[in-house]
Design a protein around this motif. Structure first.
Motif, PDB file in Angstrom:
ATOM      1  N   ALA A   1       0.696  -1.428   0.047  1.00 11.14           N
ATOM      2  CA  ALA A   1      -0.086   0.076   0.132  1.00 11.14           C
ATOM      3  C   ALA A   1       0.872   1.172   0.104  1.00 11.14           C
ATOM      4  O   ALA A   1       0.515   2.377  -0.468  1.00 11.14           O
ATOM      5  CB  ALA A   1      -0.803  -0.036   1.238  1.00 11.14           C
ATOM      6  N   THR A   2       2.025   1.397   0.440  1.00  8.97           N
ATOM      7  CA  THR A   2       2.863   2.578   0.667  1.00  8.97           C
ATOM      8  C   THR A   2       3.386   2.693  -0.778  1.00  8.97           C
ATOM      9  O   THR A   2       3.956   3.835  -1.062  1.00  8.97           O
ATOM     10  CB  THR A   2       4.045   2.325   1.516  1.00  8.97           C
ATOM     11  N   GLU A   3       3.521   1.814  -1.711  1.00  6.49           N
ATOM     12  CA  GLU A   3       4.222   2.000  -2.894  1.00  6.49           C
ATOM     13  C   GLU A   3       3.000   2.229  -4.032  1.00  6.49           C
ATOM     14  O   GLU A   3       3.128   2.121  -5.053  1.00  6.49           O
ATOM     15  CB  GLU A   3       5.065   1.029  -3.281  1.00  6.49           C
ATOM     16  N   ASP A   4       1.758   2.647  -3.731  1.00  8.58           N
ATOM     17  CA  ASP A   4       0.573   2.517  -4.539  1.00  8.58           C
ATOM     18  C   ASP A   4       0.787   3.682  -5.662  1.00  8.58           C
ATOM     19  O   ASP A   4      -0.177   3.811  -6.450  1.00  8.58           O
ATOM     20  CB  ASP A   4      -0.867   2.723  -3.877  1.00  8.58           C
ATOM     21  N   ARG A   5       1.716   4.483  -5.421  1.00 11.41           N
ATOM     22  CA  ARG A   5       1.689   5.663  -6.522  1.00 11.41           C
ATOM     23  C   ARG A   5       2.692   5.220  -7.421  1.00 11.41           C
ATOM     24  O   ARG A   5       2.731   5.970  -8.667  1.00 11.41           O
ATOM     25  CB  ARG A   5       2.094   7.032  -5.874  1.00 11.41           C
ATOM     26  N   TYR A   6       3.308   4.261  -7.512  1.00  6.96           N
ATOM     27  CA  TYR A   6       4.365   4.007  -8.665  1.00  6.96           C
ATOM     28  C   TYR A   6       3.514   2.801  -9.456  1.00  6.96           C
ATOM     29  O   TYR A   6       3.344   1.667  -8.733  1.00  6.96           O
ATOM     30  CB  TYR A   6       5.642   3.313  -8.097  1.00  6.96           C
ATOM     31  N   PRO A   7       3.623   2.634 -10.852  1.00  5.85           N
ATOM     32  CA  PRO A   7       2.701   2.024 -11.647  1.00  5.85           C
ATOM     33  C   PRO A   7       3.887   0.632 -11.541  1.00  5.85           C
ATOM     34  O   PRO A   7       5.057   0.920 -11.692  1.00  5.85           O
ATOM     35  CB  PRO A   7       2.548   2.585 -12.840  1.00  5.85           C
ATOM     36  N   ASP A   8       3.373  -0.681 -11.393  1.00  9.33           N
ATOM     37  CA  ASP A   8       4.101  -1.852 -11.709  1.00  9.33           C
ATOM     38  C   ASP A   8       4.475  -2.413 -12.976  1.00  9.33           C
ATOM     39  O   ASP A   8       4.126  -3.138 -13.685  1.00  9.33           O
ATOM     40  CB  ASP A   8       3.233  -3.166 -10.989  1.00  9.33           C
ATOM     41  N   ILE A   9       5.124  -1.351 -13.539  1.00  8.89           N
ATOM     42  CA  ILE A   9       5.373  -1.740 -14.971  1.00  8.89           C
ATOM     43  C   ILE A   9       6.295  -2.823 -15.351  1.00  8.89           C
ATOM     44  O   ILE A   9       6.283  -3.212 -16.825  1.00  8.89           O
ATOM     45  CB  ILE A   9       6.099  -0.056 -15.662  1.00  8.89           C
ATOM     46  N   LEU A  10       7.067  -3.196 -14.580  1.00 15.11           N
ATOM     47  CA  LEU A  10       7.758  -4.600 -14.652  1.00 15.11           C
ATOM     48  C   LEU A  10       7.099  -5.468 -14.199  1.00 15.11           C
ATOM     49  O   LEU A  10       7.585  -6.785 -14.503  1.00 15.11           O
ATOM     50  CB  LEU A  10       9.250  -4.319 -14.246  1.00 15.11           C
ATOM     51  N   GLY A  11       5.951  -5.767 -13.724  1.00 16.24           N
ATOM     52  CA  GLY A  11       5.305  -6.552 -13.110  1.00 16.24           C
ATOM     53  C   GLY A  11       5.884  -7.395 -12.064  1.00 16.24           C
ATOM     54  O   GLY A  11       5.885  -8.726 -12.086  1.00 16.24           O
ATOM     55  N   LEU A  12       6.447  -6.687 -11.139  1.00 12.04           N
ATOM     56  CA  LEU A  12       7.397  -7.258  -9.917  1.00 12.04           C
ATOM     57  C   LEU A  12       6.676  -7.072  -8.709  1.00 12.04           C
ATOM     58  O   LEU A  12       7.142  -7.903  -7.822  1.00 12.04           O
ATOM     59  CB  LEU A  12       8.615  -6.454  -9.995  1.00 12.04           C
ATOM     60  N   ALA A  13       5.610  -6.466  -8.586  1.00 10.52           N
ATOM     61  CA  ALA A  13       4.827  -6.285  -7.330  1.00 10.52           C
ATOM     62  C   ALA A  13       4.343  -7.643  -6.947  1.00 10.52           C
ATOM     63  O   ALA A  13       3.712  -8.328  -7.582  1.00 10.52           O
ATOM     64  CB  ALA A  13       3.792  -5.278  -7.297  1.00 10.52           C
TER      65      ALA A  13
ATOM     66  N   TYR B   1      11.580 -12.972  -8.667  1.00 14.73           N
ATOM     67  CA  TYR B   1      12.933 -13.972  -8.667  1.00 14.73           C
ATOM     68  C   TYR B   1      13.850 -13.696  -9.668  1.00 14.73           C
ATOM     69  O   TYR B   1      14.996 -14.011  -9.602  1.00 14.73           O
ATOM     70  CB  TYR B   1      12.437 -15.531  -8.045  1.00 14.73           C
ATOM     71  N   ALA B   2      13.199 -13.779 -11.018  1.00 15.27           N
ATOM     72  CA  ALA B   2      14.316 -13.629 -12.038  1.00 15.27           C
ATOM     73  C   ALA B   2      15.001 -12.464 -12.052  1.00 15.27           C
ATOM     74  O   ALA B   2      15.924 -12.468 -12.382  1.00 15.27           O
ATOM     75  CB  ALA B   2      13.349 -13.597 -13.277  1.00 15.27           C
ATOM     76  N   VAL B   3      14.233 -11.492 -11.725  1.00 17.44           N
ATOM     77  CA  VAL B   3      15.100  -9.909 -11.697  1.00 17.44           C
ATOM     78  C   VAL B   3      16.162 -10.466 -10.674  1.00 17.44           C
ATOM     79  O   VAL B   3      17.106  -9.889 -10.663  1.00 17.44           O
ATOM     80  CB  VAL B   3      14.205  -8.815 -11.499  1.00 17.44           C
ATOM     81  N   ALA B   4      15.695 -10.570  -9.368  1.00 15.15           N
ATOM     82  CA  ALA B   4      16.667 -10.762  -8.408  1.00 15.15           C
ATOM     83  C   ALA B   4      17.696 -11.700  -8.741  1.00 15.15           C
ATOM     84  O   ALA B   4      18.995 -11.278  -8.269  1.00 15.15           O
ATOM     85  CB  ALA B   4      15.899 -11.330  -7.068  1.00 15.15           C
ATOM     86  N   ALA B   5      17.417 -12.744  -9.186  1.00 15.70           N
ATOM     87  CA  ALA B   5      18.348 -13.457  -9.576  1.00 15.70           C
ATOM     88  C   ALA B   5      19.670 -13.034 -10.620  1.00 15.70           C
ATOM     89  O   ALA B   5      20.759 -13.043 -10.472  1.00 15.70           O
ATOM     90  CB  ALA B   5      18.247 -14.973 -10.348  1.00 15.70           C
ATOM     91  N   HIS B   6      19.161 -12.290 -11.612  1.00 17.43           N
ATOM     92  CA  HIS B   6      19.940 -11.506 -12.666  1.00 17.43           C
ATOM     93  C   HIS B   6      20.847 -10.519 -11.910  1.00 17.43           C
ATOM     94  O   HIS B   6      22.117 -10.259 -11.907  1.00 17.43           O
ATOM     95  CB  HIS B   6      19.092 -10.879 -13.699  1.00 17.43           C
TER      96      HIS B   6
END
Length: 112
Positions: free
Chosen positions: A56-68, A79-84
């Protein structure tokens, strides 16, 4: 404290064009201390859940990378982004409020 900047403001406020892609070369973990001079930190860290914007604290940022973790995001994408990112060099720094000193330190340290 974070500042919310909308994409159309990058050109008018900072004179920057928007990029359509980017590549990460290293991961920085800055620590800001008003009285500090720029220096490498002894603290070693890696990525964790707190490094991803969600909830809820990040609701002003759009999840453009689909990571939320809620809404359109999914565990696999995070997990894929974190692994990279885990494969990249990690640097921890203590920085002060002198922007020129910080920039000089980072430019010199990251060049080596």
């Amino acid at each position: 404290m974070k500042v919310q900047v909308f994409p159309d403001q990058f050109a008018s406020w900072f004179g920057l064009d928007l990029a359509t892609e980017g590549r990460a070369a290293t991961v920085l973990f800055p620590e800001i201390d008003l009285a500090a001079s720029p220096a490498a930190s002894d603290q070693r860290r890696s990525l964790g859940e707190e490094d991803f914007m969600h909830g809820a604290t990040e609701d002003r940022y759009p999840d453009i990378l689909g990571l939320a973790p809620t809404g359109s995001g999914n565990d696999h994408a995070r997990y894929a982004v974190a692994a990279h990112l885990a494969e990249l060099p990690h640097h921890s720094f203590r920085l002060g409020h002198d922007l020129s000193a910080n920039a000089d330190f980072l430019a010199q340290h990251l060049r080596s």
